[in-house]
Each structure stands twice: as structure tokens, then as C-alpha cells.
Design a protein around this motif. Sequence first.
Motif, PDB file in Angstrom:
ATOM      1  N   SER A   1      89.408  50.438  32.332  1.00 51.26           N
ATOM      2  CA  SER A   1      89.692  49.047  31.959  1.00 51.26           C
ATOM      3  C   SER A   1      90.422  48.991  30.618  1.00 51.26           C
ATOM      4  O   SER A   1      91.329  48.166  30.435  1.00 51.26           O
TER       5      SER A   1
ATOM      6  N   LYS B   1      94.269  47.422  30.158  1.00 49.56           N
ATOM      7  CA  LYS B   1      94.522  46.375  29.171  1.00 49.56           C
ATOM      8  C   LYS B   1      95.619  46.784  28.202  1.00 49.56           C
ATOM      9  O   LYS B   1      96.542  46.023  27.920  1.00 49.56           O
TER      10      LYS B   1
ATOM     11  N   ASN C   1      99.440  45.242  27.862  1.00 46.08           N
ATOM     12  CA  ASN C   1      99.868  44.702  26.579  1.00 46.08           C
ATOM     13  C   ASN C   1     101.146  45.380  26.096  1.00 46.08           C
ATOM     14  O   ASN C   1     102.085  44.724  25.663  1.00 46.08           O
TER      15      ASN C   1
END
Length: 94
Positions: free
Chosen positions: A77, A81, A85
Motif C-alpha cells: 500500500s 501510494k 504520487n
Amino acid sequence: MADINITQEHCLDPAQARAAAEKVAQKMAQEFDLACTWQGDVLRFERSGVEGSLTLAPEQAQMKIKLGFLLSAFSSSIESKVAENMRKVFAGAA
């Protein structure tokens, strides 16, 4: 321990790439409570259980993250992320 390696291609000049790296660092510092410092074209970050770097090169940014035992359970995870980004920021969308 878990290692995360993310490479993001970009078409930014060095100043734009550095600004994009700063945005990535600010987001990571906020989300993961990291301390960040520049060493040339390498942005180093750390906190207890996390250390890594974001290295800027022409047309490429490479993120390397080492997670300690407790955070390694969340490596997938965290990786998704951070990769999302980086993709947004280095494409100019964030």
C-alpha cells in the motif's frame, strides 16, 4: 525488512524536477512523518522504521525505500501510494 524501488520517467528540466521532488517529499513527510534533506540531487528521508532516497537524473526519478519490520506489512500500500504520487507530480498533474 522490505525494499521498495520506484522509477518514474519525466520530461522536466532540472529545476522543475527538483520542484516536483519537493512536492513528493512534502506529501511523504506529511503522510509518514519523515524528515527530508537534500544532498546534491538526492533527497534523503528517514524516521524510525523508514529510510530512503529520491534521486533525480535527466528524464528519470528513482525512489528507494527501506521499511523496517513493523511497516513492511504495509509495503504494497505504501508503494502504490508513493508511485501514484510520483506519477502525478512528475507528469505535472499535482
